[in-house]
Design an enzyme around this catalytic site. Sequence first.
Site, short mmCIF file in Angstrom:
data_model
loop_
_atom_site.label_atom_id
_atom_site.label_comp_id
_atom_site.label_asym_id
_atom_site.label_seq_id
_atom_site.Cartn_x
_atom_site.Cartn_y
_atom_site.Cartn_z
CG ASN A 138 -7.84 2.01 -9.63
OD1 ASN A 138 -7.29 1.50 -8.65
ND2 ASN A 138 -7.54 1.66 -10.87
CD GLU A 164 1.62 4.45 -9.41
OE1 GLU A 164 0.96 3.94 -8.48
OE2 GLU A 164 2.32 3.77 -10.18
CG HIS A 200 -3.91 1.69 -14.66
ND1 HIS A 200 -3.91 0.34 -14.35
CD2 HIS A 200 -3.45 1.80 -15.94
CE1 HIS A 200 -3.50 -0.34 -15.41
NE2 HIS A 200 -3.20 0.52 -16.37
CG LEU A 233 -14.39 -3.83 -6.48
CD1 LEU A 233 -14.21 -2.34 -6.22
CD2 LEU A 233 -14.72 -4.56 -5.18
CG ASP A 236 -7.13 -0.81 -15.31
OD1 ASP A 236 -7.27 -0.46 -14.13
OD2 ASP A 236 -6.43 -1.78 -15.66
N GLY A 293 0.79 -1.22 0.00
CA GLY A 293 0.00 0.00 0.00
C GLY A 293 0.82 1.27 0.00
#
Length: 214
Positions: free
Chosen positions: A110, A177, A112, A96, A148, A15
């Site tokens: 999210n 990120e 990516h 999901l 995505d 994480g």
Amino acid sequence: MTQRLRTAVFISGRGSNMQSLILAARAPDFPAEIALVLSNRPDAAGLRFAADHGIATAAVDHKIYAGREAFEASVQALLDVHRIELICLAGFMRLLTAGFVARWQNRMINIHPALLPAYRGLHTHERALQDGVKIHGCTVHFVVPAMDEGPIIAQAAVPVLDEDTPDSLGKRVLEQEHKIYPLALQLVAQGRLTIDGNRVKSGSGASVAPLIVS
């Protein structure tokens, strides 16, 4: 001060993006509070980091459930208990269901490791190098049922160097990120974004400017 949005971060491993969100949210004026870190793997290293920073954690082991719907029902129950208003996926390695995604429409984001819509899925750095692209990067987007995809909130780009390997390229992308995910969460939590088709716009009506790194 305006009440901060209670946010859950979903992880499956160490994480590192979760860590960047937790550290950013420690600022008193940050509009989101990381109220829960949830993992589908009880041994995920990131759970310890979250607990050490005083954040509630939960492990929902997907392997003990008969299917994704049963797994997600337990996840949703925890989200309800913790009064979660927004979800950040940060290296969460479970697909999901469309029903769960619809329940959290425009409230789940999210990150990516590629410049979407290029290189959806896994092994993005290897594929970018194989294709010989000169620019690579990362994307934060709203989650939709298709993997995505979804309206893009922010992107960061890095040059692909001649000597790059998947590891060296991935390391530089990961640094970006850690910068754009807190920025994207801040924008979403502030309510400054609107979705027009597949485009995300700021309150002024202009498209949200990506963070480009040269």
